[in-house]
Write an enzyme that holds these catalytic residues in place. Structure first.
Site, PDB file in Angstrom:
ATOM      1  N   LYS A 142      28.786  45.189  13.323  1.00 45.78           N
ATOM      2  CA  LYS A 142      29.133  46.525  13.819  1.00 45.78           C
ATOM      3  C   LYS A 142      30.575  46.492  14.305  1.00 45.78           C
ATOM      4  CE  LYS A 142      28.991  48.649  17.726  1.00 45.78           C
ATOM      5  NZ  LYS A 142      30.245  49.395  17.528  1.00 45.78           N
ATOM      6  N   GLU A 144      42.509  43.023  33.183  1.00 47.50           N
ATOM      7  CA  GLU A 144      43.007  43.035  31.806  1.00 47.50           C
ATOM      8  C   GLU A 144      43.535  44.439  31.506  1.00 47.50           C
ATOM      9  OE1 GLU A 144      40.135  42.545  28.577  1.00 47.50           O
ATOM     10  OE2 GLU A 144      41.560  41.267  27.541  1.00 47.50           O
ATOM     11  N   GLU A 195      32.892  36.216  22.813  1.00 44.75           N
ATOM     12  CA  GLU A 195      34.356  36.103  22.912  1.00 44.75           C
ATOM     13  C   GLU A 195      34.836  37.305  23.703  1.00 44.75           C
ATOM     14  OE1 GLU A 195      36.079  33.616  21.935  1.00 44.75           O
ATOM     15  OE2 GLU A 195      34.656  32.590  20.621  1.00 44.75           O
ATOM     16  N   ALA A 197      32.129  43.783  16.967  1.00 44.13           N
ATOM     17  CA  ALA A 197      33.564  43.473  17.005  1.00 44.13           C
ATOM     18  C   ALA A 197      34.345  44.583  17.705  1.00 44.13           C
ATOM     19  CB  ALA A 197      34.076  43.287  15.575  1.00 44.13           C
ATOM     20  N   SER A 205      34.992  43.309  25.435  1.00 41.73           N
ATOM     21  CA  SER A 205      35.334  43.184  26.848  1.00 41.73           C
ATOM     22  C   SER A 205      34.267  42.396  27.609  1.00 41.73           C
ATOM     23  CB  SER A 205      35.477  44.577  27.457  1.00 41.73           C
ATOM     24  OG  SER A 205      34.229  45.244  27.384  1.00 41.73           O
ATOM     25  N   CYS A 221      43.793  39.705  23.148  1.00 35.69           N
ATOM     26  CA  CYS A 221      43.062  39.031  24.232  1.00 35.69           C
ATOM     27  C   CYS A 221      43.802  37.807  24.741  1.00 35.69           C
ATOM     28  CB  CYS A 221      41.657  38.675  23.762  1.00 35.69           C
ATOM     29  SG  CYS A 221      41.662  37.837  22.168  1.00 35.69           S
TER      30      CYS A 221
END
Ligand code: NAD
Length: 499
Positions: A178, A387, A253, A152, A232, A287
Site C-alpha cells: 500500500k 521531525e 522503518e 510505504a 512515521s 528520514c
C-alpha cells in the site's frame, strides 16, 4: 495520467482495477496545485482481493528455483531501465522532486536494487550442515514467510516500493503493497513493469488507499504473515499494535532526526557543503536528512555564516525546469506544517535565513518553502527534538567531545548521523557511541544497495536493502536427522530407564 489509469489505481493479480472505497482521492501536483489523477481508493474488499491473489500465487512462486526468481528480477531491472525517464517524470510530478534528483537518485537507485536482489535471490546464507550433537545431522532451511503486507510513505514512493517489494519477492514471498494515497503513480508503474518482466500475476499487488481504510485492514488481515512498514513513528506504533495482536512478523522503518557533528578539526568548507546538501535533499523530506548540526564552538559562527550563504544560492524552481535545485514540498499541507514549526521557533530561537514561502511568480501557487537555518534553539526545544520533515536545519554549539556524543543521542530517534573530523580517534568514537543505524564520516546521505538501512530506538527495527533485508523476509527452519538408528537413544534416559 487519467488515460494511463483509466482502468483504476489498484493493481491486483496483474491488472488495474477500480477501488471500492466510497470516497475518491485526487493526486495533486505540488508544484502548481493542479489535479493529476482522481481515483477511487481501495476499500477493505480490494485489500481482501489483493491478499487472496497473493495467497494464490504463493505456492508456485515459493517453489520457483532461486535461478528462476533471479532471472525474473534481472528482466525486471531491464524493464525499469527502459522506463527510466517515464518513472522519473511521474515521480517528479507527484512529489515535486527536481528531475535531476529523480533521474540521478530515485530511479537509478531502484534499478540497482532490482539488480542487487536478482543476485541475492541466488545467495541464501546460513550455517553449514553438520553433526553438531555427534548423533545427528543438522541443517537450516531458509524459507519464505508467505504473504507480506507492506505500507510505504510518500517521500520516496518508487524507492520505498523497491525496498519493500524486492527482498520480499526475491526470497519467494508474495506481497501486497500500500503506497501513500497521495503518491501512488510510480508504485503502480513499478508493478506494471514487473508483470511485463514476467513476474507471475498475484506475486506483487498494489492497493492504493488511506491508512485507516486500507492500511489497517491489510495489517490486521489473517492471511498476511508479515507486516513491513515505513512511515512515521506515530503511525508505526499503531501498526505495531495491530500487527502484534495478530502475531505477525514486524519490520518498522520509522522517523529520524539525524545529528550532524562538526568537530573543531573538520574541513569547514566540506562540512558546510555537506550540511546544505544533506539538509535539503528531497526538500528535507528524507528520514536520514541532516536536521541538527552540532558545531564545536571555535567553528560555530563561521559554519553558520557559510552554511546560510550556501543555502541562499540554492535555486527554487519548478521540478521540470532546467537549473532547479529545490522543488516544492510534497503538498501544501506539508509546507504549512513545516512553516508552523519555523513560526513557533521564532518564539525561542533565531531564523538566520529562509523561514518563508516564496511569493515569486511561478512559485507562489506551489508548496514551496525557502531553505531555512535556525540558531539559538535549546536542546529540548521542538525544533531540535521533533521531525520537521522540511528544508530546515538547526545549528547548535558544543564544547567537548563527550557533550557532542551526548547531544547526538539526545532525541527519541536513531536512524542516521554523521561526524565531520580529520581525527581518526574522534571518527571512530562517533561510529561506536552514536546510537543510530548508520553513521557517516565526512559525508551524510549516500546509500548503497549492498549495505543495510534501518533504525535504532524510535526509528524502528529491521533492515532495508542488503543481504540483511533479504534475511528479514525469510524464516529459518532447523532440520535434524538422527544418525544412530537405535531405538533407545542415549538422551532417552533423562526421561525413562538407565543407560
Ligand atoms: P505516515 O506514517 O503518515 O504514512 C506512512 C504510510 O502509512 C502511508 O501509506 C499511510 O497511508 C499509512 N498509514 C497512515 N495511517 C495508517 C494506519 N492507521 N494504519 C496503517 N497505515 C497507515 O508517514 P508519511 O508522512 O507518509 O512519511 C513520512 C514519514 O516516513 C517520516 O516520519 C519519515 O521519517 C518516515 N520514513 C522513514 C524511512 C526509514 O527508512 N526509516 C524512510 C522514508 C520515510
Amino acid at each position: 495520467m487519467h488515460d494511463r489509469f483509466a482502468d483504476g489505481a489498484q493493481y491486483i493479480a496483474g491488472r488495474l482495477t477500480h477501488g471500492t472505497s466510497a470516497r475518491t482521492h485526487t493526486v495533486v501536483d505540488p508544484a502548481t496545485g493542479t489535479p493529476v489523477l482522481t481515483y477511487r481508493p481501495a476499500g477493505p474488499a480490494d485489500v481482501d482481493a489483493a491478499v487472496a491473489a497473493a495467497r494464490a500465487a504463493f505456492p508456485a512462486w515459493a517453489a520457483a528455483t532461486p535461478a528462476e526468481r533471479s532471472d525474473t528480477l534481472h528482466r525486471f531491472a531491464a524493464v525499469l531501465a527502459d522506463r527510466a525517464e517515464d518513472l522519473a517524470r511521474a515521480e517528479s510530478l507527484q512529489c515535486g522532486k527536481p528531475l535531476k534528483l529523480t533521474r540521478e537518485f530515485d530511479v537509478p537507485g531502484t534499478i540497482d536494487n532490482a539488480a542487487f536482489f536478482a543476485g541475492a535471490a541466488r545467495h541464501l546464507q546460513g550455517q553449514s550442515a553438520g553433526e553438531y550433537s555427534g548423533d545427528h545431522t543438522s541443517y537450516v532451511r531458509r524459507e519464505p514467510i508467505g504473504v507480506v503486507g507492506s505500507i510505504a510513505p510518500w517521500n520516496y514512493p518508487l524507492q520505498m516500493a523497491a525496498w519493500k517489494v524486492l527482498p520480499a519477492i526475491a526470497a519467494g514471498n508474495t506481497i501486497v503493497l500500500k503506497p501513500a494515497e497521495s503518491t501512488p503513480l510510480t508504485s503502480l508503474m513499478f508493478a506494471q513493469a514487473a508483470t511485463e518482466a514476467g513476474l507471475p500475476d498475484g506475486v506483487l499487488n498494489i492497493v492504493t488507499g488511506t491508512g485507516p481504510e486500507a492500511g489497517e485492514h491489510l495489517v490486521a488481515h489473517p492471511d498476511v504473515a508479515m507486516t513491513s512498514f515505513t512511515g512515521s513513528t506515530a503511525v508505526g506504533r499503531r501498526v505495531a499494535e495491530i500487527a502484534t495482536s495478530t502475531l505477525k512478523r514486524l519490520h518498522l522503518e520509522l522517523g529520524g532526526k539525524a545529528p550532524f557533528l562538526v568537530f573543531d578539526d573538520a574541513d569547514l568548507e566540506a562540512a558546510a557543503h555537506g550540511a546544505v546538501a544533506a539538509a535539503l535533499i528531497n526538500t528535507g523530506q528524507d528520514c536520514t536528512a541532516a536536521t541538527r548540526a552540532y558545531v564545536q564552538r571555535p567553528l560555530h559562527d563561521a559554519f553558520v555564516e557559510r552554511t546560510a550563504a550556501l543555502m541562499e544560492t540554492v535555486r527554487l524552481g519548478h521540478p521540470f525546469a532546467p537549473g532547479t535545485d529545490l522543488g516544492p514540498l510534497v503538498s501544501h499541507a506539508q509546507r504549512d506544517r513545516v512553516a508552523g514549526f519555523v513560526d513557533r521557533a521564532r518564539g525561542y530561537a533565531r531564523v538566520v535565513t529562509g523561514g518563508e514561502a516564496p511569493q515569486d511568480d511561478g512559485l507562489k501557487d506551489g508548496a514551496y518553502y525557502r531553505p531555512t537555518l535556525i540558531v539559538d534553539a535549546a536542546q529540548d526545544s521542538e525544533a531540535v527534538q521533533a521531525e520537521i520533515f522540511g528544508p530546515v536545519l538547526v545549528v547548535l554549539p558544543f564544547d567537548t567531545d563527550d557533550e557532542a556524543v551526548r547531544l547526538a543521542n539526545d532525541t527519541p530517534y536513531g536512524l542516521a548521523a554523521s561526524a565531520w573530523t580529520r581525527d581518526v580517534y574522534r571518527a571512530n568514537r562517533a561510529t561506536r557511541e552514536i546510537k543510530a543505524g548508520c553513521v557517516w564520516i565526512n559525508d551524510h546521505i549516500p546509500i548503497i544497495s549492498e549495505m543495510p538501512h534501518g533504525g535504532y530506538k524510535a526509528s524502528g527495527f529491521g533492515k532495508d536493502m542488503s543481504a540483511y533485508s533479504f534475511e528479514e523476509y525469510t524464516q529459518l527452519k532447523h532440520v535434524m536427522f538422527d544418525n544412530t538408528a537405535t531405538a533407545a537413544k542415549d538422551w532417552h534416559r533423562t526421561v525413562f530407564g538407565d543407560r
